[in-house]
Design a protein around this motif. Structure first.
Motif, PDB file in Angstrom:
ATOM      1  N   ILE A 170       0.839  -1.181   0.000  1.00  0.00           N
ATOM      2  CA  ILE A 170       0.000   0.000   0.000  1.00  0.00           C
ATOM      3  C   ILE A 170       0.883   1.242   0.000  1.00  0.00           C
ATOM      4  N   ASN A 171       0.725   2.082  -0.990  1.00  0.00           N
ATOM      5  CA  ASN A 171       1.478   3.340  -1.039  1.00  0.00           C
ATOM      6  C   ASN A 171       0.788   4.383  -0.185  1.00  0.00           C
ATOM      7  N   ARG A 172       1.475   4.813   0.859  1.00  0.00           N
ATOM      8  CA  ARG A 172       0.896   5.808   1.756  1.00  0.00           C
ATOM      9  C   ARG A 172       0.960   7.204   1.132  1.00  0.00           C
ATOM     10  N   PRO A 173      -0.067   8.017   1.386  1.00  0.00           N
ATOM     11  CA  PRO A 173      -0.084   9.387   0.832  1.00  0.00           C
ATOM     12  C   PRO A 173       1.002  10.246   1.510  1.00  0.00           C
TER      13      PRO A 173
END
Length: 252
Positions: free
Chosen positions: A249-252
């Protein structure tokens, strides 16, 4: 009630004899001819009975050797993850090490194999263009875990140190590490899993019954510029392995 088919009756008898301790895990069973004579049935009935017990994990067939009482096998949890591609060396060996097993494999490589139409499509090359094809049988603690057939464009690797996946200084390394050795950075892979039944050859190699359920994975690696650089057909026996995908999951 309809009468039980003869092969199921023989399977029940063999199951009871194994449960009683007459044969231990690893023991080789008597020949089919001997069972056929003992129970007054045809060889085909004995074969179907043994295949039924193989599909249940009680027996295992070994090509050219016979039928054996299977060692207890825990179902392996195989994680498909981006992290496996960041490891040095063989991703499969690292996967097995994480499960406390020794990962090994047998292989057969053929160079300059004309690409069939479906493989050519997946690699973005012309049908009939030359490829390097490698067939693998992967083992965990000596037991078959998965099969794979890999295809690489010969125009891409021909004349380099990595033209043979299992030869030269990068033998046994993963695709990502091998391609990096010739200046190709792989950005991602696409996998498409589908359930199907095992072919006769796959069943023999995996130690399962012909027609047993397997998960077939079509995998293709892509370079940063979008070129497909390797594609493979992976076959995993459903009775022995479960496949789990780990998604970052790419975190903002």
């Amino acid at each position: 009630m309809p009468e039980q088919p003869p092969y199921l009756r023989i399977a029940d008898v063999l199951r009871q004899r194994i449960a009683s301790g007459e044969w231990q895990p690893g023991d080789r069973l008597p020949s089919r001819a001997r069972f056929a004579e003992e129970y007054d049935v045809g060889d085909n009935v004995v074969r179907r009975a043994q295949e039924h017990l193989i599909s249940q994990g009680l027996l295992e067939g070994r090509a050219g050797s016979g039928t054996y009482v299977a060692e207890p096998r825990a179902r392996l949890r195989m994680v498909r993850s981006l992290a496996r591609e960041k490891r040095g060396g063989s991703p499969f060996r690292a996967d097995m090490a994480a499960l406390g097993r020794a990962g090994t494999w047998e292989h057969r490589t053929e160079a300059k194999v004309p690409a069939p139409e479906d493989i050519a499509r997946r690699l973005g090359i012309e049908a009939g263009a030359l490829t390097v094809r490698t067939a693998y049988e992967f083992l965990g603690n000596g037991k078959p875990v998965q099969l794979s057939t890999s295809w690489e464009p010969y125009d891409l690797t021909g004349g380099t140190l990595i033209v043979l996946p299992e030869g030269g200084p990068y033998a046994g390394k993963g695709v990502v590490e091998r391609m990096a050795a010739i200046g190709i950075t792989i950005s991602h892979a696409v996998e498409q899993p589908e359930p199907r039944t095992a072919t006769t050859e796959e069943a023999h190699l995996l130690g399962v019954q012909r027609g047993a359920l397997v998960t077939a994975i079509e995998r293709t690696y892509y370079a940063e510029d979008g070129r497909p650089v390797e594609t493979a057909d992976i076959v995993v026996p459903a009775a022995h392995c479960e496949i789990v995908y780990e998604i970052p999951i790419n975190r903002p």
